[in-house]
Motif scaffolding. Structure first.
Motif, PDB file in Angstrom:
ATOM      1  N   ILE A   1       0.880  -1.189   0.007  1.00 52.14           N
ATOM      2  CA  ILE A   1      -0.070   0.015  -0.070  1.00 52.14           C
ATOM      3  C   ILE A   1       1.067   1.277  -0.044  1.00 52.14           C
ATOM      4  O   ILE A   1       0.265   2.291  -0.560  1.00 52.14           O
ATOM      5  N   LEU A   2       2.043   1.150   0.574  1.00 51.77           N
ATOM      6  CA  LEU A   2       2.948   2.268   0.726  1.00 51.77           C
ATOM      7  C   LEU A   2       3.445   2.718  -0.838  1.00 51.77           C
ATOM      8  O   LEU A   2       4.064   3.910  -0.740  1.00 51.77           O
ATOM      9  N   VAL A   3       3.645   1.697  -1.456  1.00 52.72           N
ATOM     10  CA  VAL A   3       4.247   1.975  -2.775  1.00 52.72           C
ATOM     11  C   VAL A   3       3.387   3.282  -3.755  1.00 52.72           C
ATOM     12  O   VAL A   3       4.227   4.305  -3.890  1.00 52.72           O
ATOM     13  N   PRO A   4       2.141   3.127  -4.019  1.00 50.06           N
ATOM     14  CA  PRO A   4       1.777   4.359  -4.634  1.00 50.06           C
ATOM     15  C   PRO A   4       1.715   5.487  -3.752  1.00 50.06           C
ATOM     16  O   PRO A   4       1.894   6.838  -4.217  1.00 50.06           O
ATOM     17  N   GLY A   5       1.351   5.325  -2.543  1.00 50.88           N
ATOM     18  CA  GLY A   5       1.798   6.662  -1.599  1.00 50.88           C
ATOM     19  C   GLY A   5       2.920   7.284  -1.653  1.00 50.88           C
ATOM     20  O   GLY A   5       3.320   8.510  -1.594  1.00 50.88           O
ATOM     21  N   PHE A   6       4.427   6.328  -1.959  1.00 50.02           N
ATOM     22  CA  PHE A   6       5.594   6.875  -1.900  1.00 50.02           C
ATOM     23  C   PHE A   6       5.592   7.657  -3.302  1.00 50.02           C
ATOM     24  O   PHE A   6       6.365   8.739  -3.236  1.00 50.02           O
TER      25      PHE A   6
ATOM     26  N   ALA B   1       8.389  11.485   1.721  1.00 48.24           N
ATOM     27  CA  ALA B   1       8.623  10.280   0.925  1.00 48.24           C
ATOM     28  C   ALA B   1       9.594   9.270   1.702  1.00 48.24           C
ATOM     29  O   ALA B   1       9.294   8.246   1.405  1.00 48.24           O
ATOM     30  N   TRP B   2      10.588   9.797   2.189  1.00 48.89           N
ATOM     31  CA  TRP B   2      11.631   9.135   2.753  1.00 48.89           C
ATOM     32  C   TRP B   2      11.052   8.382   4.128  1.00 48.89           C
ATOM     33  O   TRP B   2      11.393   7.251   4.213  1.00 48.89           O
ATOM     34  N   ALA B   3       9.917   9.040   4.763  1.00 49.68           N
ATOM     35  CA  ALA B   3       9.309   8.237   5.832  1.00 49.68           C
ATOM     36  C   ALA B   3       8.686   7.177   5.287  1.00 49.68           C
ATOM     37  O   ALA B   3       8.882   6.078   5.911  1.00 49.68           O
ATOM     38  N   ALA B   4       7.925   7.302   4.395  1.00 49.34           N
ATOM     39  CA  ALA B   4       7.291   6.090   3.612  1.00 49.34           C
ATOM     40  C   ALA B   4       8.017   4.945   3.299  1.00 49.34           C
ATOM     41  O   ALA B   4       8.013   3.773   3.531  1.00 49.34           O
TER      42      ALA B   4
ATOM     43  N   ALA C   1       6.438  -7.085  -2.880  1.00 47.62           N
ATOM     44  CA  ALA C   1       6.516  -5.854  -2.312  1.00 47.62           C
ATOM     45  C   ALA C   1       7.997  -5.319  -2.175  1.00 47.62           C
ATOM     46  O   ALA C   1       8.027  -3.989  -2.101  1.00 47.62           O
ATOM     47  N   ASP C   2       8.922  -6.209  -2.028  1.00 48.90           N
ATOM     48  CA  ASP C   2      10.354  -5.853  -1.943  1.00 48.90           C
ATOM     49  C   ASP C   2      10.771  -4.913  -3.097  1.00 48.90           C
ATOM     50  O   ASP C   2      11.175  -3.916  -3.227  1.00 48.90           O
ATOM     51  N   LYS C   3      10.447  -5.582  -4.325  1.00 48.28           N
ATOM     52  CA  LYS C   3      10.869  -5.327  -5.757  1.00 48.28           C
ATOM     53  C   LYS C   3       9.984  -3.884  -5.910  1.00 48.28           C
ATOM     54  O   LYS C   3      10.539  -2.917  -6.512  1.00 48.28           O
ATOM     55  N   ALA C   4       8.688  -3.839  -5.508  1.00 48.54           N
ATOM     56  CA  ALA C   4       7.745  -2.790  -5.674  1.00 48.54           C
ATOM     57  C   ALA C   4       8.310  -1.494  -5.179  1.00 48.54           C
ATOM     58  O   ALA C   4       8.654  -0.573  -6.074  1.00 48.54           O
ATOM     59  N   ILE C   5       8.753  -1.605  -3.937  1.00 48.01           N
ATOM     60  CA  ILE C   5       9.050  -0.061  -3.417  1.00 48.01           C
ATOM     61  C   ILE C   5      10.616   0.238  -3.754  1.00 48.01           C
ATOM     62  O   ILE C   5      10.741   1.394  -3.947  1.00 48.01           O
ATOM     63  N   MET C   6      11.471  -0.906  -4.031  1.00 45.36           N
ATOM     64  CA  MET C   6      12.744  -0.328  -4.515  1.00 45.36           C
ATOM     65  C   MET C   6      12.711   0.141  -5.688  1.00 45.36           C
ATOM     66  O   MET C   6      13.408   1.074  -6.258  1.00 45.36           O
ATOM     67  N   GLY C   7      11.980  -0.608  -6.692  1.00 43.16           N
ATOM     68  CA  GLY C   7      11.822  -0.181  -8.063  1.00 43.16           C
ATOM     69  C   GLY C   7      11.234   1.081  -8.246  1.00 43.16           C
ATOM     70  O   GLY C   7      11.643   2.164  -9.014  1.00 43.16           O
TER      71      GLY C   7
ATOM     72  N   CYS D   1      11.791   6.721  -9.867  1.00 38.90           N
ATOM     73  CA  CYS D   1      11.461   8.152  -9.699  1.00 38.90           C
ATOM     74  C   CYS D   1      12.843   9.006  -9.428  1.00 38.90           C
ATOM     75  O   CYS D   1      12.893  10.023  -9.959  1.00 38.90           O
ATOM     76  N   LEU D   2      13.898   8.348  -8.835  1.00 34.70           N
ATOM     77  CA  LEU D   2      15.093   9.182  -8.683  1.00 34.70           C
ATOM     78  C   LEU D   2      15.670   9.341 -10.021  1.00 34.70           C
ATOM     79  O   LEU D   2      16.390  10.499 -10.443  1.00 34.70           O
ATOM     80  N   SER D   3      15.650   8.223 -10.871  1.00 35.42           N
ATOM     81  CA  SER D   3      16.408   8.702 -12.337  1.00 35.42           C
ATOM     82  C   SER D   3      15.197   9.387 -13.222  1.00 35.42           C
ATOM     83  O   SER D   3      16.062  10.213 -13.796  1.00 35.42           O
ATOM     84  N   ALA D   4      14.003   9.405 -12.966  1.00 38.68           N
ATOM     85  CA  ALA D   4      13.364  10.357 -13.920  1.00 38.68           C
ATOM     86  C   ALA D   4      13.386  11.691 -13.571  1.00 38.68           C
ATOM     87  O   ALA D   4      13.200  12.665 -14.230  1.00 38.68           O
ATOM     88  N   LEU D   5      13.856  11.929 -12.092  1.00 39.55           N
ATOM     89  CA  LEU D   5      14.003  13.275 -11.723  1.00 39.55           C
ATOM     90  C   LEU D   5      15.366  13.777 -12.028  1.00 39.55           C
ATOM     91  O   LEU D   5      15.730  15.032 -11.573  1.00 39.55           O
ATOM     92  N   GLY D   6      16.419  12.759 -12.568  1.00 36.75           N
ATOM     93  CA  GLY D   6      17.676  13.159 -12.700  1.00 36.75           C
ATOM     94  C   GLY D   6      18.819  13.011 -11.486  1.00 36.75           C
ATOM     95  O   GLY D   6      19.955  13.582 -11.515  1.00 36.75           O
ATOM     96  N   ASP D   7      17.995  12.376 -10.370  1.00 33.14           N
ATOM     97  CA  ASP D   7      19.263  12.260  -9.339  1.00 33.14           C
ATOM     98  C   ASP D   7      20.089  11.134  -9.368  1.00 33.14           C
ATOM     99  O   ASP D   7      21.023  11.117  -8.529  1.00 33.14           O
TER     100      ASP D   7
END
Length: 264
Positions: A86-91, A109-112, A144-150, A155-161
């Motif tokens: 559930i935390l994945v879409p919220g993150f 986002a870091w907290a999630a 769930a592991d792969k979903a949150i990490m992926g 997101c980080l790559s899309a933002l250029g970080d």
């Protein structure tokens, strides 16, 4: 009295065919015969009761087993896994809020992300310690592991970080190893190694540091932590491939030996 009623011997054919003794006492009156007949009758009653119970037990057993299986899905370990899903879409929503560069939203986002990683540490431990392992958990936990990490890496790559090649290496390894586990599961299970656990911890710390809007020496430190995570990702991935090859060969050899023994 010229005969013995069948009921006196509990329906025994032996009593029907036995003639009375000179004194006119029916042979069935012999204590040994009476006891034997009574024992047979008692045994028949017990067998009937047992059969009745056996006829009822499969239905009750199936219902009880179904109730246990249904209840086991809703254990604490699986609930933590569901929370992580559930935390994945919220993150993702928090990560991309206000363009994805607001320090306040990135902190949320870091907290999630942190909660998701912490639950990952506990759900597997709880499932193994308290015998809460279920088919649902075996499938949902790695997803769930792969979903949150992926989600975090993309997101980080899309933002250029974060460079895209880092995301591709990590996600490619994770998806490849997961697929490989399913392919060799008929031969056995590849256990999680210490290197794999260290890789997961290092990835979590590195990605978490990138999610936060860090600057200065902390930004430099997170680069080195991510570099260590990438190295561990590759090394442990190769080790899992080696284990899978050994496990498959051993499984094939064992099946061949069992087949030869059966034919012999």
């Amino acid at each position: 009295m010229t005969g013995v009623p069948a009921s006196a011997a509990g329906g025994s054919s032996r009593a029907k065919q036995t003639a009375p003794d000179p004194a006119g006492v029916p042979a069935a009156a012999d204590p040994a015969v009476t006891v034997g007949a009574s024992g047979a009758a008692g045994s028949s009653d017990a067998d009937a009761d047992a059969q009745d119970a056996a006829g009822k037990s499969p239905r009750g057993g199936k219902l009880a087993a179904a109730a246990v299986n249904q209840a086991s899905v809703w254990n604490i370990a699986n609930l933590l896994t569901m929370l992580r899903l559930i935390l994945v879409p919220g993150f993702v929503a928090l990560m991309l809020a206000d363009g994805g560069y607001d320090p306040a939203w990135r902190s949320l986002a870091w907290a999630a992300f942190a909660i998701a990683m912490i639950t990952d540490l506990f759900d597997g431990h709880l499932a193994r310690t308290y015998d809460l392992v279920t088919d649902f958990g075996k499938i949902a936990d790695p997803i769930a592991d792969k979903a949150i990490m992926g989600a975090a890496l993309i997101c980080l790559s899309a933002l250029g970080d974060l460079p895209w090649w880092v995301t591709i290496v990590i996600l490619g390894r994770e998806l490849g190893i997961t697929l490989m586990r399913f392919l060799v599961i008929r031969y056995g299970v590849i256990p999680a190694s210490r290197g794999g656990k260290l890789k997961t911890l290092t990835q979590g710390v590195a990605v978490g540091m990138y999610v936060l809007a860090l600057t200065g020496w902390l930004a430099t430190l997170r680069w080195w932590v991510m570099a260590a995570a990438v190295v561990l990702t590759v090394v442990t991935g190769l080790d899992y491939v080696r284990q899978a090859i050994v496990l498959r060969r051993q499984g094939i050899a064992d099946r061949k030996a069992a087949s030869e023994e059966t034919e012999a």
